[in-house]
Design a protein around this motif. Structure first.
Motif, PDB file in Angstrom:
ATOM      1  N   PHE A  46       6.412 -28.212  20.540  1.00  0.00           N
ATOM      2  CA  PHE A  46       6.161 -28.840  19.853  1.00  0.00           C
ATOM      3  C   PHE A  46       6.709 -28.407  18.577  1.00  0.00           C
ATOM      4  O   PHE A  46       7.141 -27.635  18.376  1.00  0.00           O
ATOM      5  N   PHE A  47       7.087 -29.626  18.243  1.00  0.00           N
ATOM      6  CA  PHE A  47       8.026 -29.735  16.714  1.00  0.00           C
ATOM      7  C   PHE A  47       7.757 -29.363  15.151  1.00  0.00           C
ATOM      8  O   PHE A  47       6.244 -28.588  15.697  1.00  0.00           O
ATOM      9  N   PRO A  48       8.659 -28.775  14.670  1.00  0.00           N
ATOM     10  CA  PRO A  48       7.974 -27.496  13.753  1.00  0.00           C
ATOM     11  C   PRO A  48       7.156 -28.165  12.054  1.00  0.00           C
ATOM     12  O   PRO A  48       6.806 -27.394  12.104  1.00  0.00           O
ATOM     13  N   LEU A  49       7.636 -29.083  12.348  1.00  0.00           N
ATOM     14  CA  LEU A  49       7.184 -29.647  10.733  1.00  0.00           C
ATOM     15  C   LEU A  49       5.774 -28.936  10.375  1.00  0.00           C
ATOM     16  O   LEU A  49       5.489 -28.641   8.981  1.00  0.00           O
ATOM     17  N   LEU A  50       4.629 -29.631  11.076  1.00  0.00           N
ATOM     18  CA  LEU A  50       3.601 -29.670  10.868  1.00  0.00           C
ATOM     19  C   LEU A  50       3.211 -27.783  10.456  1.00  0.00           C
ATOM     20  O   LEU A  50       2.482 -27.388  10.309  1.00  0.00           O
ATOM     21  N   PRO A  51       3.096 -26.676  11.907  1.00  0.00           N
ATOM     22  CA  PRO A  51       3.333 -26.047  11.733  1.00  0.00           C
ATOM     23  C   PRO A  51       4.083 -24.964  10.504  1.00  0.00           C
ATOM     24  O   PRO A  51       3.311 -24.241   9.569  1.00  0.00           O
ATOM     25  N   TRP A  52       5.129 -25.797   9.874  1.00  0.00           N
ATOM     26  CA  TRP A  52       5.290 -25.087   8.767  1.00  0.00           C
ATOM     27  C   TRP A  52       5.240 -25.352   7.607  1.00  0.00           C
ATOM     28  O   TRP A  52       4.535 -25.038   6.415  1.00  0.00           O
ATOM     29  N   LEU A  53       3.840 -26.717   7.334  1.00  0.00           N
ATOM     30  CA  LEU A  53       2.975 -27.522   6.738  1.00  0.00           C
ATOM     31  C   LEU A  53       2.040 -26.294   6.938  1.00  0.00           C
ATOM     32  O   LEU A  53       1.304 -25.908   5.755  1.00  0.00           O
ATOM     33  N   GLU A  54       1.630 -26.317   7.637  1.00  0.00           N
ATOM     34  CA  GLU A  54       0.014 -25.586   7.719  1.00  0.00           C
ATOM     35  C   GLU A  54       0.817 -23.905   7.341  1.00  0.00           C
ATOM     36  O   GLU A  54       0.104 -23.269   6.806  1.00  0.00           O
ATOM     37  N   ARG A  55       1.579 -22.903   7.526  1.00  0.00           N
ATOM     38  CA  ARG A  55       2.037 -22.229   7.249  1.00  0.00           C
ATOM     39  C   ARG A  55       1.935 -22.184   5.447  1.00  0.00           C
ATOM     40  O   ARG A  55       1.701 -21.152   4.946  1.00  0.00           O
ATOM     41  N   PHE A  56       1.847 -23.093   4.942  1.00  0.00           N
ATOM     42  CA  PHE A  56       2.871 -23.101   3.029  1.00  0.00           C
ATOM     43  C   PHE A  56       1.132 -23.256   3.090  1.00  0.00           C
ATOM     44  O   PHE A  56       0.844 -22.721   1.899  1.00  0.00           O
ATOM     45  N   MET A  57       0.443 -23.937   3.859  1.00  0.00           N
ATOM     46  CA  MET A  57      -0.799 -23.905   2.958  1.00  0.00           C
ATOM     47  C   MET A  57      -1.752 -22.740   3.445  1.00  0.00           C
ATOM     48  O   MET A  57      -2.413 -22.258   2.436  1.00  0.00           O
ATOM     49  N   HIS A  58      -1.726 -21.672   4.021  1.00  0.00           N
ATOM     50  CA  HIS A  58      -2.029 -20.456   4.036  1.00  0.00           C
ATOM     51  C   HIS A  58      -1.442 -19.857   3.218  1.00  0.00           C
ATOM     52  O   HIS A  58      -2.335 -18.528   2.642  1.00  0.00           O
ATOM     53  N   ALA A  59       0.170 -19.926   2.347  1.00  0.00           N
ATOM     54  CA  ALA A  59       0.453 -19.246   1.775  1.00  0.00           C
ATOM     55  C   ALA A  59       0.262 -19.466   0.625  1.00  0.00           C
ATOM     56  O   ALA A  59      -0.080 -17.890  -0.496  1.00  0.00           O
ATOM     57  N   VAL A  60      -0.620 -20.834   0.464  1.00  0.00           N
ATOM     58  CA  VAL A  60      -0.728 -20.648  -1.221  1.00  0.00           C
ATOM     59  C   VAL A  60      -2.303 -20.850  -1.619  1.00  0.00           C
ATOM     60  O   VAL A  60      -2.403 -21.768  -2.744  1.00  0.00           O
ATOM     61  N   SER A  61      -2.905 -21.059  -0.551  1.00  0.00           N
ATOM     62  CA  SER A  61      -4.592 -21.235  -0.637  1.00  0.00           C
ATOM     63  C   SER A  61      -5.051 -20.293   0.427  1.00  0.00           C
ATOM     64  O   SER A  61      -4.503 -19.465   0.729  1.00  0.00           O
ATOM     65  N   PRO A  62      -6.603 -20.037  -0.149  1.00  0.00           N
ATOM     66  CA  PRO A  62      -7.434 -19.600   1.177  1.00  0.00           C
ATOM     67  C   PRO A  62      -7.563 -19.842   2.534  1.00  0.00           C
ATOM     68  O   PRO A  62      -7.851 -19.541   3.577  1.00  0.00           O
ATOM     69  N   LEU A  63      -7.003 -21.024   2.347  1.00  0.00           N
ATOM     70  CA  LEU A  63      -7.821 -21.805   4.245  1.00  0.00           C
ATOM     71  C   LEU A  63      -6.172 -20.987   5.008  1.00  0.00           C
ATOM     72  O   LEU A  63      -5.747 -19.993   4.629  1.00  0.00           O
ATOM     73  N   SER A  64      -7.117 -21.171   6.357  1.00  0.00           N
ATOM     74  CA  SER A  64      -6.631 -19.898   7.424  1.00  0.00           C
ATOM     75  C   SER A  64      -5.633 -21.706   7.641  1.00  0.00           C
ATOM     76  O   SER A  64      -5.233 -22.483   7.424  1.00  0.00           O
TER      77      SER A  64
END
Length: 409
Positions: A78-96
């Motif tokens: 699985f290529f990394p861009l989507l997981p990177w963005l998921e990690r970013f969203m988790h870091a800057v918001s209360p989202l899982s």
């Protein structure tokens, strides 16, 4: 009015229509899932590929599952861009991580819809140097065709995937805007978006190929296959030839770095060299065999009467895809679009596994929808609205049924 407001106003009907179709799909999914005692949220965020992306975002690479038959399913596939963005969203918001992936997909789907509109409007509304229409579309204005192209993408039978924590929407958004940038001579943008598309899915190679073809044609001073219009929409606002050439060259150099970088990194991590990613895919029993395995899969359907109907349906579906591609060629779609669509289609149909995923894998091949969009644009608005509305309802019902059943692997 800012530079962004005018294009957004032109795309507004397409984006509003897209949002309405997707909202309908989500409402039907929620009702259907509740009736079956399932969670629509779980179906959208925590099944199949979505789980693998979430694990990458949470734990990084290195997770794998060893099956009883000896196969190894590694998350390196699985290529990394989507997981990177998921990690970013988790870091800057209360989202899982999972909800971050869902948010990325929802936003990316709107960006993809806008990009599809922009490409279709440019192709079917372009003008040549003298200001005349590059091709008489007989009532199908560029904006109108763009709206219907977006709506058709929204009502695809597997369109519910556009609202899942999958990478299809993100990839399609990057691909559409990269193609638009290449068609309008914005080479640095085209190359950068192609780089990001290459970090999103293996089929990012299709975007790289399209950008390279567009750049080579520009260097050669040739015209697109669609009449005599240049790739650059307005030559009066194009940069000077020297500046355009170095920007084009830099864009072409940027384009393959995403896909090549990840594949080389996987090869280094696995210790198997440049072909290490192919070994990872082989662990999933996935590869490229020219369509032989898919042909056998279709042939096996004719061993009994009920499954033979499915076999006929598959043949008709493949025939429709090929026919739409050929119609696009006859209509004079620009060469970069034909290259992009051809590569996406070939990789989807000729993969050696996951036959049920092929409709999903074909989803980014949005230029296939342009001939149908042109046909709808030529109809009266009331007639085309009934057609799109009926298909939207059918798509919403099918999406809810599909996701509550086998769903996308």
């Amino acid at each position: 009015m800012t530079d962004l407001e005018a294009p957004l106003r032109r795309a507004a009907p397409a984006l509003l229509g897209y949002a309405a179709v997707r909202a309908l799909g989500l409402v039907v999914l929620a009702v259907w899932s509740a009736a079956r005692g399932k969670s629509a949220h779980t179906l959208l965020t925590a099944r199949w590929d979505a789980l693998w992306y979430t694990r990458v975002a949470d734990l990084g690479y290195g997770y794998e599952v060893r099956l009883p038959n000896g196969d190894v399913h590694s998350n390196l596939a699985f290529f990394p861009l989507l997981p990177w963005l998921e990690r970013f969203m988790h870091a800057v918001s209360p989202l899982s991580y999972a909800d971050g992936g869902l948010a990325v997909s929802l936003l990316a789907s709107l960006a993809a819809a806008w990009g599809i509109f922009a490409v279709a409007e440019h192709v079917y509304g372009r003008r040549n140097q003298e200001g005349r229409e590059a091709r008489p579309w007989k009532g199908g204005g560029g904006r109108r065709v763009g709206v219907y192209a977006v709506l058709l993408w929204a009502v695809l039978p597997v369109g519910i995937v556009q609202s899942m924590a999958y990478s299809e929407s993100l990839f399609t958004a990057l691909a559409a805007w990269s193609l638009y940038a290449a068609l309008t001579g914005r080479w640095l943008t085209a190359g950068t978006l192609a780089l990001l598309a290459g970090l999103t899915r293996p089929v990012g190679l299709a975007v790289v190929a399209a950008v390279w073809v567009a750049g080579i044609v520009s260097f050669m001073g040739a015209t697109s296959l669609a009449g005599r219009s240049s790739f650059v929409r307005d030559r009066s606002t194009a940069p000077a030839p020297g500046a355009r050439k170095w920007r084009c060259a830099l864009g072409l150099m940027l384009a393959p770095l995403g896909a090549a970088g990840y594949v080389l990194w996987v090869g280094h991590r696995t210790g198997k060299g440049p072909l290490g990613y192919l070994d990872v895919q082989a662990g999933w029993r996935n590869g490229f065999d020219g369509g032989a395995a898919f042909a056998r899969f279709v042939g096996d359907k004719f061993t009994s009467f009920p499954s033979a109907l499915a076999g006929v349906g598959l043949i008709v579906g493949v025939g429709l895809v090929v026919w739409l591609y050929l119609v696009g060629v006859r209509q004079g779609q620009p060469l970069p679009l034909l290259v992009y669509t051809g590569v996406v289609t070939a990789l989807a149909l000729c993969a050696s596994s996951y036959f049920g995923s092929k409709p999903r894998l074909l989803m980014p091949a949005f230029p296939l929808l342009f001939p149908l969009a042109l046909a709808l644009a030529r109809l009266r608005t009331s007639r085309s609205a009934w057609v799109v509305g009926g298909v939207a309802v059918a798509s919403a019902v099918y999406g809810a049924f599909w996701l509550n059943g086998t769903g996308p692997p």
